[in-house]
Write an enzyme that holds these catalytic residues in place. Structure first.
Site, PDB file in Angstrom:
ATOM      1  CG  ASP A 141      19.391  25.252  -5.112  1.00  0.00           C
ATOM      2  OD1 ASP A 141      20.384  24.557  -5.389  1.00  0.00           O
ATOM      3  OD2 ASP A 141      18.836  25.235  -4.008  1.00  0.00           O
ATOM      4  CD  GLN A 191      18.592  21.346   2.230  1.00  0.00           C
ATOM      5  OE1 GLN A 191      19.641  21.914   1.931  1.00  0.00           O
ATOM      6  NE2 GLN A 191      18.163  20.266   1.598  1.00  0.00           N
ATOM      7  CE  LYS A 226      22.846  21.373  -0.037  1.00  0.00           C
ATOM      8  NZ  LYS A 226      21.407  21.573  -0.181  1.00  0.00           N
TER       9      LYS A 226
END
Ligand code: NDP
Length: 301
Positions: free
Chosen positions: A116, A93, A49
């Site tokens: 997200d 995460q 990422k």
């Protein structure tokens, strides 16, 4: 012969299209990634990422508190990032250690910095078809379908798996694209019959090669979201029907990456499918980049 829906090619297209959007901003978009503990798979995801940010000119910060971090300490870090001007997008995460209050952490991220789209506000926006960041993996699936011009409207879509991060938002996105959607889970009766009705079948279960020929209608489009590691030679032999190349790879690598659908059955019966690896997986990071750019554009408008 089934069409292979190549996620790497689509990822590259999306990232290419993102560059002028980044360049048009007054300051670079900023992503903060929080990685708790030392899970090796999570470390690889986070590294990828951050590399994707670097390649696109997105500013990134990484925070790596130890496994012993408390929920309160994590909430304090998120609060600090919520207030930091250079950060537009905050990603924690998953998975988090069991002692951390997972939903408190997700809810602490300000909805305007929710990389997200997992915050209840943004989930609500998805349900209401309002604007907001969307969950990356299902958003990536929609890109695959759209960019391959696979018709969705009026089609029967069956999603297997109802997690908050994949199955549920996937079903909602397909519904908004005017599919007739069935959402299946571990309590679904006669799962194979439900799946057999699908024009578009999405497997997001977390069980290697669980979807087999009995589930796949001939000519269906199969989207395999699953990422599983298989190291048992007997299991691998059964999945790949003793295919020499697969078994040789297993010997060299010690494990094989297998989706939630049987790769041979999927290739044989579907009209189009996403391979594992190289299908949906590469798109998740691309969609994270797109969410970060989108959130930054909104904050800089
Ligand atoms: P979860 O474990 O959170 O959810 C799994 C879902 O599958 C649940 O809804 C569960 O039902 C359902 N399920 C389990 N067993 C069965 C069964 N026998 N029959 C029908 N349904 C069943 O998984 P995730 O959604 O997080 O992930 C799913 C897969 O996608 C995994 O392989 C994961 O690695 C992969 N993944 C891939 C990503 C990518 O970037 N490509 C990103 C995220 C995930 P119930 O709710 O009833 O328990």
């Amino acid at each position: 012969m089934a069409l292979i829906l190549d996620g790497i090619q689509i990822r590259d297209q999306i990232l290419q299209e993102a560059k002028p959007r980044v360049a048009a901003l007054k300051r670079p978009p900023g992503l903060a990634v929080v990685l708790v503990g030392e899970d090796p798979a999570s470390e690889i995801y986070v590294r990828n990422k951050i590399k994707a940010c670097h390649d696109l000119g997105i500013y990134s910060e990484k925070y790596a508190p130890p496994t012993s971090v408390t929920t309160a300490e994590l909430l304090a870090l998120i609060d600090q990032l919520n207030q930091q001007d250079t950060i537009d997008s905050i990603l924690v995460q998953m998975p988090l250690p069991a002692h951390i209050d997972f939903s408190a952490v997700l809810q602490a991220i300000h909805p305007s910095k929710d990389s997200d789209g997992f915050h209840p506000f943004n989930m609500g926006q998805l349900v209401a078809n309002g604007p907001g960041p969307r969950a990356c993996t299902p958003a990536g699936v929609m890109e695959v379908l759209r960019r391959h011009q696979i018709p969705i409207e009026g089609k029967r879509a069956v999603v297997v798996g109802r997690s908050e991060i994949v199955g549920k938002p996937m079903a909602l996105m397909l519904l908004q694209a005017n599919a007739t959607v069935t959402l299946c889970h571990s309590r679904t009766r006669a799962l194979a019959d439900e799946c057999q009705r699908a024009d578009i079948l999405v497997a997001a279960i977390g069980k290697p090669a669980f979807i087999t020929r009995e589930h796949i209608r001939k000519g269906a489009v199969v989207i395999d979201v699953g990422i599983n590691r298989v190291s048992d030679p007997v299991q691998a032999a059964a999945i790949f029907r003793n295919d020499e190349k697969a078994m040789a790879n297993l010997k060299v690598r010690g494990s094989l990456v297998v989706g939630d659908a049987n790769p041979l059955d999927m290739a044989e019966l579907s009209s189009a499918y996403t391979p594992v690896p190289g299908g949906v997986g590469p798109l998740t990071i691309a969609m994270l980049m797109m969410n970060t750019i989108y959130l930054s554009e909104r904050r800089q408008a």
